[in-house]
Design an enzyme around this catalytic site. Sequence first.
Site, PDB file in Angstrom:
ATOM      1  N   THR A  23       0.806  -1.230   0.000  1.00 34.15           N
ATOM      2  CA  THR A  23       0.000   0.000   0.000  1.00 34.15           C
ATOM      3  C   THR A  23       0.843   1.286   0.000  1.00 34.15           C
ATOM      4  OG1 THR A  23      -0.108   0.137   2.417  1.00 34.15           O
ATOM      5  CG2 THR A  23      -1.853  -1.129   1.324  1.00 34.15           C
ATOM      6  N   TRP A  24       2.144   1.158  -0.250  1.00 36.24           N
ATOM      7  CA  TRP A  24       2.973   2.363  -0.233  1.00 36.24           C
ATOM      8  C   TRP A  24       2.474   3.335  -1.307  1.00 36.24           C
ATOM      9  CZ3 TRP A  24       8.691   2.789  -2.188  1.00 36.24           C
ATOM     10  CH2 TRP A  24       9.218   4.023  -1.748  1.00 36.24           C
ATOM     11  N   LEU A  36       8.201  -5.953  -7.862  1.00 39.87           N
ATOM     12  CA  LEU A  36       8.310  -5.550  -9.279  1.00 39.87           C
ATOM     13  C   LEU A  36       9.441  -4.531  -9.444  1.00 39.87           C
ATOM     14  CD1 LEU A  36       4.462  -5.058  -9.851  1.00 39.87           C
ATOM     15  CD2 LEU A  36       5.848  -7.057 -10.486  1.00 39.87           C
ATOM     16  N   ASP A  67      -0.294  -5.161   3.419  1.00 42.11           N
ATOM     17  CA  ASP A  67       0.849  -4.545   4.102  1.00 42.11           C
ATOM     18  C   ASP A  67       0.744  -3.031   4.068  1.00 42.11           C
ATOM     19  OD1 ASP A  67       3.761  -4.715   5.125  1.00 42.11           O
ATOM     20  OD2 ASP A  67       3.869  -3.293   3.458  1.00 42.11           O
ATOM     21  N   GLN A 120      10.731  -8.453   6.643  1.00 42.17           N
ATOM     22  CA  GLN A 120      10.268  -7.926   5.355  1.00 42.17           C
ATOM     23  C   GLN A 120      11.431  -7.171   4.701  1.00 42.17           C
ATOM     24  OE1 GLN A 120       7.487  -4.341   4.064  1.00 42.17           O
ATOM     25  NE2 GLN A 120       6.237  -5.981   4.886  1.00 42.17           N
ATOM     26  N   TYR A 123       3.440   5.493   5.635  1.00 42.16           N
ATOM     27  CA  TYR A 123       2.901   5.713   4.290  1.00 42.16           C
ATOM     28  C   TYR A 123       1.821   6.797   4.319  1.00 42.16           C
ATOM     29  CZ  TYR A 123       5.149   1.151   3.473  1.00 42.16           C
ATOM     30  OH  TYR A 123       6.035   0.109   3.406  1.00 42.16           O
ATOM     31  N   TYR A 157       9.398  -7.244  -0.407  1.00 48.76           N
ATOM     32  CA  TYR A 157       8.790  -5.972  -0.825  1.00 48.76           C
ATOM     33  C   TYR A 157       9.396  -5.490  -2.128  1.00 48.76           C
ATOM     34  CZ  TYR A 157      12.380  -2.750   1.357  1.00 48.76           C
ATOM     35  OH  TYR A 157      13.490  -2.046   1.715  1.00 48.76           O
TER      36      TYR A 157
HETATM   37  N1  LIG Z   1       9.461  -2.419   4.568  1.00 42.94           N
HETATM   38  C1  LIG Z   1       9.871  -1.514   3.723  1.00 42.94           C
HETATM   39  O1  LIG Z   1      10.851  -0.775   3.980  1.00 42.94           O
HETATM   40  C2  LIG Z   1       9.161  -1.351   2.412  1.00 42.94           C
HETATM   41  C3  LIG Z   1       9.741  -0.578   1.393  1.00 42.94           C
HETATM   42  C4  LIG Z   1       9.058  -0.480   0.171  1.00 42.94           C
HETATM   43  C5  LIG Z   1       7.860  -1.150   0.004  1.00 42.94           C
HETATM   44  N2  LIG Z   1       7.285  -1.872   1.012  1.00 42.94           N
HETATM   45  C6  LIG Z   1       5.981  -2.555   0.873  1.00 42.94           C
HETATM   46  O2  LIG Z   1       6.002  -3.376  -0.282  1.00 42.94           O
HETATM   47  C7  LIG Z   1       4.978  -2.986  -1.181  1.00 42.94           C
HETATM   48  C8  LIG Z   1       5.362  -3.220  -2.630  1.00 42.94           C
HETATM   49  O3  LIG Z   1       6.548  -2.531  -2.967  1.00 42.94           O
HETATM   50  P1  LIG Z   1       6.558  -1.187  -3.859  1.00 42.94           P
HETATM   51  O4  LIG Z   1       5.295  -0.494  -3.744  1.00 42.94           O
HETATM   52  O5  LIG Z   1       7.819  -0.481  -3.453  1.00 42.94           O
HETATM   53  O6  LIG Z   1       6.839  -1.664  -5.328  1.00 42.94           O
HETATM   54  P2  LIG Z   1       6.266  -2.793  -6.330  1.00 42.94           P
HETATM   55  O7  LIG Z   1       5.135  -3.523  -5.736  1.00 42.94           O
HETATM   56  O8  LIG Z   1       7.462  -3.545  -6.789  1.00 42.94           O
HETATM   57  O9  LIG Z   1       5.779  -1.882  -7.550  1.00 42.94           O
HETATM   58  C9  LIG Z   1       4.708  -1.008  -7.442  1.00 42.94           C
HETATM   59  C10 LIG Z   1       4.598  -0.269  -8.761  1.00 42.94           C
HETATM   60  O10 LIG Z   1       4.303  -1.195  -9.805  1.00 42.94           O
HETATM   61  C11 LIG Z   1       3.084  -0.825 -10.446  1.00 42.94           C
HETATM   62  N3  LIG Z   1       2.341  -2.048 -10.763  1.00 42.94           N
HETATM   63  C12 LIG Z   1       1.830  -2.960  -9.905  1.00 42.94           C
HETATM   64  N4  LIG Z   1       1.258  -3.978 -10.569  1.00 42.94           N
HETATM   65  C13 LIG Z   1       1.408  -3.691 -11.879  1.00 42.94           C
HETATM   66  C14 LIG Z   1       1.018  -4.357 -13.062  1.00 42.94           C
HETATM   67  N5  LIG Z   1       0.368  -5.518 -13.037  1.00 42.94           N
HETATM   68  N6  LIG Z   1       1.337  -3.780 -14.260  1.00 42.94           N
HETATM   69  C15 LIG Z   1       1.995  -2.599 -14.317  1.00 42.94           C
HETATM   70  N7  LIG Z   1       2.387  -1.924 -13.224  1.00 42.94           N
HETATM   71  C16 LIG Z   1       2.100  -2.469 -12.009  1.00 42.94           C
HETATM   72  C17 LIG Z   1       2.335   0.047  -9.478  1.00 42.94           C
HETATM   73  O11 LIG Z   1       1.542   0.951 -10.197  1.00 42.94           O
HETATM   74  P3  LIG Z   1      -0.011   1.234  -9.824  1.00 42.94           P
HETATM   75  O12 LIG Z   1       0.008   1.794  -8.466  1.00 42.94           O
HETATM   76  O13 LIG Z   1      -0.418   2.182 -10.898  1.00 42.94           O
HETATM   77  O14 LIG Z   1      -0.737  -0.082  -9.910  1.00 42.94           O
HETATM   78  C18 LIG Z   1       3.474   0.762  -8.752  1.00 42.94           C
HETATM   79  O15 LIG Z   1       3.914   1.867  -9.510  1.00 42.94           O
HETATM   80  C19 LIG Z   1       4.765  -1.499  -0.825  1.00 42.94           C
HETATM   81  O16 LIG Z   1       3.573  -0.984  -1.377  1.00 42.94           O
HETATM   82  C20 LIG Z   1       4.829  -1.564   0.666  1.00 42.94           C
HETATM   83  O17 LIG Z   1       3.611  -2.070   1.194  1.00 42.94           O
HETATM   84  C21 LIG Z   1       7.943  -2.007   2.211  1.00 42.94           C
END
Ligand SMILES: NC(=O)c1ccc[n+]([C@@H]2O[C@H](COP(=O)([O-])OP(=O)(O)OC[C@H]3O[C@@H](n4cnc5c(N)ncnc54)[C@H](OP(=O)(O)O)[C@@H]3O)[C@@H](O)[C@H]2O)c1
Length: 277
Positions: A19-20, A194, A48, A163, A53, A191
């Site tokens: 949900t970031w 993608l 998550d 995580q 966030y 996390y």
């Molecule tokens: N613990 C930590 O320090 C930490 C750090 C970073 C992240 N996180 C957690 O991990 C989660 C996921 O990581 P993330 O948000 O950094 O990156 P991610 O999930 O690797 O990528 C998210 C990006 O990909 C796009 N996307 C998702 N599905 C897609 C699809 N099927 N086709 C095309 N684009 C797609 C999303 O766009 P749209 O929004 O337009 O769908 C967004 O721009 C976070 O949201 C958070 O909850 C934790």
Amino acid sequence: MPLITLPSGETVPALGQGTWTMGDSAKRRKEEIAALRLGMDLGMTLIDTAEMYASGGAEEVVGEAVAGRRDEAFLVSKVMPGNASRRGTVAACEKSLKRLKTDRIDLYLLHWPGPSPIAETVDAFTTLKRAGKIRHWGVSNFDVGEMEEVVELPDGKDVATNQVMYNLRKRGIEFDLIPWCERRRIPIMAYSPLDQGRLLRSREVEAVAARHGANPAKVALAWLLQQDGVMVIPKAGSEAHVRENHGALAVRLDARDLAELDRAFPPPAKKKPLAST
Ligand SMILES: NC(=O)c1ccc[n+]([C@@H]2O[C@H](COP(=O)([O-])OP(=O)(O)OC[C@H]3O[C@@H](n4cnc5c(N)ncnc54)[C@H](OP(=O)(O)O)[C@@H]3O)[C@@H](O)[C@H]2O)c1
């Protein structure tokens, strides 16, 4: 939906939702809530979030998304290191509960190692657990040395997950952190699976996807989902992306796919610092 077993024996879905950046824009809010709700319909009930966030805004979005169906969800949230003293952790958790409009967080994590001694944070987690305000606790962005410190604490064996950033382009943890966690049956939560969208533009991932009639998102997620003890939390802000990501469960990468991906994104040959961007 494949399941991952937490050290307590409880199982959670291997594919969840991040949900970031949710809650950052009022215009996207409705779509974000619809995306999370569709994900839950599809079994991606692990959600998550973090107090960090959108300065609490993402937790509010999650609270709205799970309204009326809280029991279906497995909610993960995180305390910021600056709040992670003994009292600060308890206070931060209370605020998160209010924003999430719930009486318990299923898994509460320390977002990254910070100034408070980890023993204090874990004490607070144990207090919260006894009070029924959290059901499990864990950590995030902890490397092997920091994990060693955690498991040596009196309640350290309760750590439910670490995580960390993990995807095809960020494989450093395969060198030591993953084997260390595997030996102790501590699942990791991957996390940025993608690589924050960067993997979607990879020609090598696209080539593998083409053979499966899939797309790069599905291949990047399938690569993680095929590993034991790994939970995967892609963030999708639209129903279309949620559906695509769920479709990763139908992709089975074979030996040729995995070898090609290894050539394009080689596993680590030596220790690397944890990735976080
Ligand atoms: N613990 C930590 O320090 C930490 C750090 C970073 C992240 N996180 C957690 O991990 C989660 C996921 O990581 P993330 O948000 O950094 O990156 P991610 O999930 O690797 O990528 C998210 C990006 O990909 C796009 N996307 C998702 N599905 C897609 C699809 N099927 N086709 C095309 N684009 C797609 C999303 O766009 P749209 O929004 O337009 O769908 C967004 O721009 C976070 O949201 C958070 O909850 C934790």
